[in-house]
Design an enzyme around this catalytic site. Structure first.
Site, PDB file in Angstrom:
ATOM      1  N   LEU A 128      30.140  42.842  49.384  1.00  0.00           N
ATOM      2  CA  LEU A 128      29.758  43.753  48.306  1.00  0.00           C
ATOM      3  C   LEU A 128      28.476  43.348  47.610  1.00  0.00           C
ATOM      4  O   LEU A 128      27.737  44.190  47.111  1.00  0.00           O
ATOM      5  CB  LEU A 128      30.892  43.850  47.279  1.00  0.00           C
ATOM      6  CG  LEU A 128      32.235  44.381  47.780  1.00  0.00           C
ATOM      7  CD1 LEU A 128      33.261  44.358  46.654  1.00  0.00           C
ATOM      8  CD2 LEU A 128      32.091  45.791  48.343  1.00  0.00           C
ATOM      9  N   THR A 141      30.298  38.135  46.871  1.00  0.00           N
ATOM     10  CA  THR A 141      31.469  38.928  46.511  1.00  0.00           C
ATOM     11  C   THR A 141      31.855  39.812  47.686  1.00  0.00           C
ATOM     12  O   THR A 141      31.005  40.503  48.257  1.00  0.00           O
ATOM     13  CB  THR A 141      31.181  39.796  45.267  1.00  0.00           C
ATOM     14  OG1 THR A 141      30.751  38.957  44.195  1.00  0.00           O
ATOM     15  CG2 THR A 141      32.424  40.551  44.844  1.00  0.00           C
ATOM     16  N   ASP A 155      27.488  38.714  32.192  1.00  0.00           N
ATOM     17  CA  ASP A 155      26.916  39.714  33.097  1.00  0.00           C
ATOM     18  C   ASP A 155      27.435  41.108  32.776  1.00  0.00           C
ATOM     19  O   ASP A 155      27.874  41.845  33.659  1.00  0.00           O
ATOM     20  CB  ASP A 155      27.217  39.345  34.550  1.00  0.00           C
ATOM     21  CG  ASP A 155      26.273  40.035  35.540  1.00  0.00           C
ATOM     22  OD1 ASP A 155      25.223  40.555  35.097  1.00  0.00           O
ATOM     23  OD2 ASP A 155      26.582  40.066  36.742  1.00  0.00           O
TER      24      ASP A 155
END
Length: 630
Positions: A40, A48, A168
């Protein structure tokens, strides 16, 4: 499909239902239960994956892989032991699990070490991110932003009360469950873990544009840092714009409210005051805690705008009229001969084939379309990217076509057959952020790519291998262009510089400093003597390549320049802008010939055909237009 988690695997995609990787022999199962099926994203030293838990009837989950630096100068500088890293990793994971089963925080399901790599298994949230909602449905309304703050601030308080900083926050990391509940995802690794070797030297914990100054410059993060990122998230959702368009680097301030005024809308002063306090550069000038924000939220909550209030909003700033035709009697006016429709999203990039018979276009719909220029018919659609396509580029000497995407990959295609030749990405070899700039050398032997990871990579298109990485920009690389002799590469960046590189040595030999903000587009003249930069303030600057000096400045656009192209005969320059117009310039006279204003949204791409008689333009109105010379 099964995706190999070995960072060095040359071909990580594998068929399902096999135990080991066909390419490198790695075992697929993590902790004898988790299988990864899709990459991803990646950044710093973290990757990820989308995975499945085979002990839970193949339930989807998110797998985070953290790879300690073990080689090169970074390893020498890192004095921590594997035992210390593992200790801190377990401590961080236990702190996250201590939050319990909070329904608005993606749950940490498991954490473990395997093959000297650290992993976390995290709950998969089946729903859209706020960024996907914005791209699909448009900008958020003021009531939606008040609701967003109401729903998210208590979640921030939960993690901050446990001394955890997310680091984040952005629309991509806020997802909505099927029941409508908002969930925080993708908590970043802690600063302590990063200091122990879980981030590349110079990498940032957080996302540039959303992260506050103290996080970008010094790696420091406080509760006020998350609140800053929440403010950036809110103004992006309110305006529907890219974050980069909401900050004026020349004045050093956010201009989100001016963007709203420009389209004839606004928010209440009460909400604006809260957002502006969230967005202060100085940490001490912001809200210091969620409690402070909630207090102002409760005391300033308005009754939302009624019709009488709407009538008092600042007037709309005039823009170009969609569908307008060039002034009658202008002998230099180019005529729109065809509008190509087929994309279902902004069209970000276009490129002519070497013989001029085919045009490639890349779009936010994740597809590349090849068009037949004589007829305007769609020849084929190329699908392979998992996120919006930002750039396309034909090789000048072969049917090779390159496309790049927000999915951080570059795909090479055979434009004649539509076959995907190879994917240029990799943990060690590729980009770690979106790739928004591509350029082939004139002989087709080099493909250059530029990314938001601040790097430029030079690739051998024949082998798909990178042979040189150019580092010098301090912010996102927006644009690339080769000189006609193929020796020099120009790069424009968000850091407001235009850099010239010798591609054979990898050395930077000129840095051109303008005073017009970020450099969003660059182009070489066909004779190689001049380079033009398109800038944030809507101006174009012509530079003398030999002396590295500014020749002149051209003004005509009212907003930032997104794209530039010289005609192959060197007589004309086309510039496309966020103001929805294209200006065609007479280079000899250094003056505009005509303005094309048929697009109804910002212009992202311009390209001349090899014979200089046709101009293609691409825009956010989901169309490509073909223009014929007078």
């Amino acid at each position: 499909m099964t995706y190999c988690v070995n960072p060095a695997c040359p071909h990580p995609q594998n068929p399902p239902n096999i135990p080991t990787c066909l390419s490198c022999g790695s075992n697929f199962l993590l902790k004898e239960r988790y299988r990864t099926i899709q990459l991803l994203g990646e950044g710093g030293m973290e990757r990820t994956f989308l995975g499945v838990d085979q002990q839970q009837q193949d339930t989807y989950c998110i797998i985070k892989q953290m790879l300690p630096v073990e080689t090169g100068e970074e390893a020498a500088a890192n004095s921590s032991t594997p035992e210390k890293t593992l200790e801190v990793f377990h401590h961080d994971a236990q702190r996250r699990q201590a939050m319990g089963n909070h329904s608005q925080i993606a749950k940490l399901l498991d954490y473990f070490e395997q093959d000297k790599r650290l992993y976390m298994a995290i709950e998969f949230i089946d729903g859209q991110s706020l960024l996907e909602e914005m791209e699909q449905h448009g900008a958020f309304t003021e009531p939606q932003i008040w609701e967003l703050l109401d729903l998210l601030l208590p979640v921030f308080k939960t993690i901050h009360d446990r001394n955890i900083i997310h680091r984040d926050i952005k629309p991509d990391n806020i997802r909505r469950r099927q029941n409508g509940q908002l969930v925080l995802t993708n908590l970043g690794i802690s600063k302590h873990l990063a200091s122990l070797g879980l981030a590349r030297t110079g990498s940032t914990i957080g996302t540039e544009g959303y992260a506050p100054p103290e996080q970008i410059r010094g790696g420091l993060a406080y509760p006020a840092s998350d609140l800053y990122s929440l403010g950036v998230t809110c103004i992006q959702l309110l305006t529907g714009e890219w974050v980069d368009d909401l900050y004026d680097p020349l004045e050093g301030r956010w201009i989100w409210r001016e963007r709203l005024w420009k389209i004839g809308t606004d928010v209440s002063d009460r909400l604006a005051q809260i957002l502006e306090k969230l967005l202060h550069e100085g940490v001490n000038e912001r809200y210091q805690s969620v409690t402070e924000v909630l207090k102002d939220l409760d005391s300033q909550r308005p009754t939302f705008l009624n019709r009488s209030e709407e009538q008092s909003l600042p007037p709309t700033v005039p823009t170009s009229t969609p569908g307008a035709t060039p002034p009658q009697g202008n002998p230099n006016a180019w005529r729109c001969i065809r509008t190509l429709k087929g994309h279902q999203g902004w069209v970000w990039g276009i490129s002519f084939s070497p013989d001029g018979s085919t045009l490639a276009s890349g779009s936010a719909d994740q597809r590349v379309i090849l068009w037949d220029i004589p007829t305007g018919d769609r020849l084929r659609t190329l699908e392979g990217h998992s996120d919006l396509v930002l750039c396309v580029a034909f090789s000048p000497v072969s049917p090779l076509l390159a496309s790049s995407s927000r999915d951080k990959s570059i795909i090479l295609w055979n434009a004649k057959t539509g076959e995907r030749i190879r994917n240029l990405r990799g943990w060690f070899s590729g980009h770690s952020e979106l790739v928004d700039a591509l350029a082939f050398s004139p002989d087709g032997t080099i493909l250059a790519s530029g990314s938001w990871d601040r790097k430029i990579i030079l690739w051998n298109p024949s082998t798909g291998k990178p042979f040189r990485k150019l580092r010098g920009h301090s912010s996102w690389v927006y644009s690339l262009a080769f000189s006609p002799d193929g020796i020099t590469l120009a790069s424009g960046s968000r850091d407001t510089t235009l850099m010239l590189w010798n591609v054979h040595t990898g050395k930077q030999f000129f840095t051109l400093y303008g005073d017009s903000g970020l450099v969003n587009a660059v182009a070489f003249s066909p004779d190689g003597k001049t380079i033009v930069s398109g800038n944030f303030d809507g101006t174009l600057i012509l530079w003398d390549v030999g002396r590295g000096e500014q020749i002149t400045r051209l003004s005509g656009h009212s907003e930032r320049i997104n794209t530039l192209a010289f005609s192959p005969d060197g007589k004309l320059l086309a510039s496309g802008s966020r103001d929805q117009t294209v200006i065609i310039w007479d280079i000899g006279q250094r003056s505009p010939l005509c303005t094309l204003s048929d697009h109804s949204d910002r212009v992202f791409g311009v390209a001349f055909s090899p014979d200089s008689k046709t101009l293609a333009t691409a825009a956010g109105d989901e169309t490509v237009k073909l223009w014929q010379a007078p």
